[in-house]
Write a protein that holds these residues in place. Sequence first.
Motif, PDB file in Angstrom:
ATOM      1  N   LYS A   1      27.924  57.055  40.280  1.00  0.00           N
ATOM      2  CA  LYS A   1      26.851  58.046  40.359  1.00  0.00           C
ATOM      3  C   LYS A   1      27.073  58.969  41.547  1.00  0.00           C
ATOM      4  N   GLY A   2      26.805  60.239  41.348  1.00  0.00           N
ATOM      5  CA  GLY A   2      26.943  61.199  42.431  1.00  0.00           C
ATOM      6  C   GLY A   2      28.304  61.879  42.472  1.00  0.00           C
ATOM      7  N   GLY A   3      29.131  61.621  41.453  1.00  0.00           N
ATOM      8  CA  GLY A   3      30.416  62.295  41.370  1.00  0.00           C
ATOM      9  C   GLY A   3      31.551  61.617  42.113  1.00  0.00           C
ATOM     10  N   GLY A   4      31.308  60.415  42.556  1.00  0.00           N
ATOM     11  CA  GLY A   4      32.356  59.707  43.282  1.00  0.00           C
ATOM     12  C   GLY A   4      33.168  58.799  42.379  1.00  0.00           C
ATOM     13  N   VAL A   5      34.004  58.007  43.026  1.00  0.00           N
ATOM     14  CA  VAL A   5      34.839  57.059  42.314  1.00  0.00           C
ATOM     15  C   VAL A   5      34.871  55.762  43.112  1.00  0.00           C
ATOM     16  N   GLN A   6      34.837  54.657  42.400  1.00  0.00           N
ATOM     17  CA  GLN A   6      35.008  53.353  43.034  1.00  0.00           C
ATOM     18  C   GLN A   6      36.432  52.904  42.749  1.00  0.00           C
ATOM     19  N   ALA A   7      37.201  52.712  43.818  1.00  0.00           N
ATOM     20  CA  ALA A   7      38.608  52.351  43.690  1.00  0.00           C
ATOM     21  C   ALA A   7      38.823  50.931  44.185  1.00  0.00           C
ATOM     22  N   THR A   8      39.595  50.172  43.429  1.00  0.00           N
ATOM     23  CA  THR A   8      39.974  48.823  43.831  1.00  0.00           C
ATOM     24  C   THR A   8      41.478  48.819  44.098  1.00  0.00           C
ATOM     25  N   VAL A   9      41.818  48.534  45.340  1.00  0.00           N
ATOM     26  CA  VAL A   9      43.218  48.473  45.757  1.00  0.00           C
ATOM     27  C   VAL A   9      43.519  47.033  46.151  1.00  0.00           C
ATOM     28  N   ARG A  10      44.503  46.457  45.482  1.00  0.00           N
ATOM     29  CA  ARG A  10      44.919  45.091  45.811  1.00  0.00           C
ATOM     30  C   ARG A  10      45.914  45.160  46.969  1.00  0.00           C
ATOM     31  N   ILE A  11      45.573  44.457  48.043  1.00  0.00           N
ATOM     32  CA  ILE A  11      46.464  44.333  49.188  1.00  0.00           C
ATOM     33  C   ILE A  11      47.022  42.915  49.181  1.00  0.00           C
ATOM     34  N   THR A  12      48.336  42.819  49.175  1.00  0.00           N
ATOM     35  CA  THR A  12      49.020  41.546  49.265  1.00  0.00           C
ATOM     36  C   THR A  12      49.700  41.485  50.621  1.00  0.00           C
ATOM     37  N   VAL A  13      49.299  40.522  51.442  1.00  0.00           N
ATOM     38  CA  VAL A  13      49.901  40.351  52.764  1.00  0.00           C
ATOM     39  C   VAL A  13      51.117  39.448  52.583  1.00  0.00           C
ATOM     40  N   GLN A  14      52.275  40.066  52.578  1.00  0.00           N
ATOM     41  CA  GLN A  14      53.535  39.352  52.382  1.00  0.00           C
ATOM     42  C   GLN A  14      54.016  38.757  53.702  1.00  0.00           C
TER      43      GLN A  14
ATOM     44  N   ALA B   1      39.423  62.511  40.315  1.00  0.00           N
ATOM     45  CA  ALA B   1      40.263  62.477  39.115  1.00  0.00           C
ATOM     46  C   ALA B   1      41.639  61.890  39.422  1.00  0.00           C
ATOM     47  N   ALA B   2      42.196  62.244  40.563  1.00  0.00           N
ATOM     48  CA  ALA B   2      43.513  61.720  40.949  1.00  0.00           C
ATOM     49  C   ALA B   2      43.460  60.206  41.157  1.00  0.00           C
ATOM     50  N   VAL B   3      42.362  59.726  41.729  1.00  0.00           N
ATOM     51  CA  VAL B   3      42.211  58.280  41.926  1.00  0.00           C
ATOM     52  C   VAL B   3      42.072  57.587  40.577  1.00  0.00           C
ATOM     53  N   LEU B   4      41.282  58.161  39.678  1.00  0.00           N
ATOM     54  CA  LEU B   4      41.097  57.572  38.349  1.00  0.00           C
ATOM     55  C   LEU B   4      42.430  57.490  37.592  1.00  0.00           C
TER      56      LEU B   4
ATOM     57  N   VAL C   1      54.558  39.929  58.920  1.00  0.00           N
ATOM     58  CA  VAL C   1      53.852  40.208  57.676  1.00  0.00           C
ATOM     59  C   VAL C   1      53.832  41.709  57.433  1.00  0.00           C
ATOM     60  N   ARG C   2      53.606  42.056  56.173  1.00  0.00           N
ATOM     61  CA  ARG C   2      53.428  43.466  55.807  1.00  0.00           C
ATOM     62  C   ARG C   2      52.482  43.520  54.629  1.00  0.00           C
ATOM     63  N   GLY C   3      51.942  44.693  54.403  1.00  0.00           N
ATOM     64  CA  GLY C   3      51.025  44.878  53.287  1.00  0.00           C
ATOM     65  C   GLY C   3      51.698  45.576  52.130  1.00  0.00           C
ATOM     66  N   HIS C   4      51.414  45.097  50.940  1.00  0.00           N
ATOM     67  CA  HIS C   4      51.839  45.762  49.711  1.00  0.00           C
ATOM     68  C   HIS C   4      50.573  46.145  48.968  1.00  0.00           C
ATOM     69  N   GLY C   5      50.530  47.352  48.413  1.00  0.00           N
ATOM     70  CA  GLY C   5      49.321  47.812  47.750  1.00  0.00           C
ATOM     71  C   GLY C   5      49.549  48.269  46.325  1.00  0.00           C
ATOM     72  N   ALA C   6      48.490  48.156  45.534  1.00  0.00           N
ATOM     73  CA  ALA C   6      48.487  48.663  44.167  1.00  0.00           C
ATOM     74  C   ALA C   6      47.054  49.021  43.791  1.00  0.00           C
ATOM     75  N   VAL C   7      46.903  50.122  43.081  1.00  0.00           N
ATOM     76  CA  VAL C   7      45.590  50.519  42.573  1.00  0.00           C
ATOM     77  C   VAL C   7      45.366  49.727  41.292  1.00  0.00           C
ATOM     78  N   VAL C   8      44.402  48.821  41.311  1.00  0.00           N
ATOM     79  CA  VAL C   8      44.193  47.954  40.148  1.00  0.00           C
ATOM     80  C   VAL C   8      43.009  48.379  39.281  1.00  0.00           C
ATOM     81  N   ALA C   9      42.121  49.216  39.821  1.00  0.00           N
ATOM     82  CA  ALA C   9      40.985  49.689  39.025  1.00  0.00           C
ATOM     83  C   ALA C   9      40.386  50.920  39.687  1.00  0.00           C
ATOM     84  N   ALA C  10      39.743  51.722  38.878  1.00  0.00           N
ATOM     85  CA  ALA C  10      38.975  52.864  39.381  1.00  0.00           C
ATOM     86  C   ALA C  10      37.980  53.259  38.303  1.00  0.00           C
ATOM     87  N   GLU C  11      36.786  53.598  38.745  1.00  0.00           N
ATOM     88  CA  GLU C  11      35.757  54.013  37.788  1.00  0.00           C
ATOM     89  C   GLU C  11      34.825  55.002  38.460  1.00  0.00           C
ATOM     90  N   PRO C  12      34.291  55.943  37.675  1.00  0.00           N
ATOM     91  CA  PRO C  12      33.345  56.903  38.231  1.00  0.00           C
ATOM     92  C   PRO C  12      32.068  56.201  38.682  1.00  0.00           C
TER      93      PRO C  12
END
Length: 152
Positions: A120-133, A9-12, A107-118
Amino acid sequence: MAQVFNSAAAVLQAVGQDLGTTGWLAITQERIDTFADATGDHQWIHVDPVRAQGGPFGTTIAHGYLTLSLANLFLPQLVQYQGLKMGVNYGCDKVRFPAPVPVGARVRGHGAVVAAEPVKGGGVQATVRITVQIEGSDKPGCVVDTISRLFF
């Protein structure tokens, strides 16, 4: 400091959340050469500093896939999961290399959560965009949407 999530739920709820940036990492010729040895990609623009001086970038540059692989280094510095039963890398989307990363750059990484969806099995699929600056550059060395399946 990594953002910590302790439930699906927190990821969503985190979609759209900025995860901040990591510390800087120097791209050394040794790192580039080690990557070349690991992958068998010994193209001169990566491993021959003398020849690369006369090339299009004026110096050796990191492999695109080396820059991409740094997402694996930066991701746990940006986000961590507590109470995780299992997490797997599901893949990547939209990988781009807007600018070369020259040897000696930081270089360094910058992150943002761009998507998340439930899933099957009660999990979550999270998409995190990593930008290598790249320090001092308007363009990043890599932008990748990393996809993870997480089960709490």
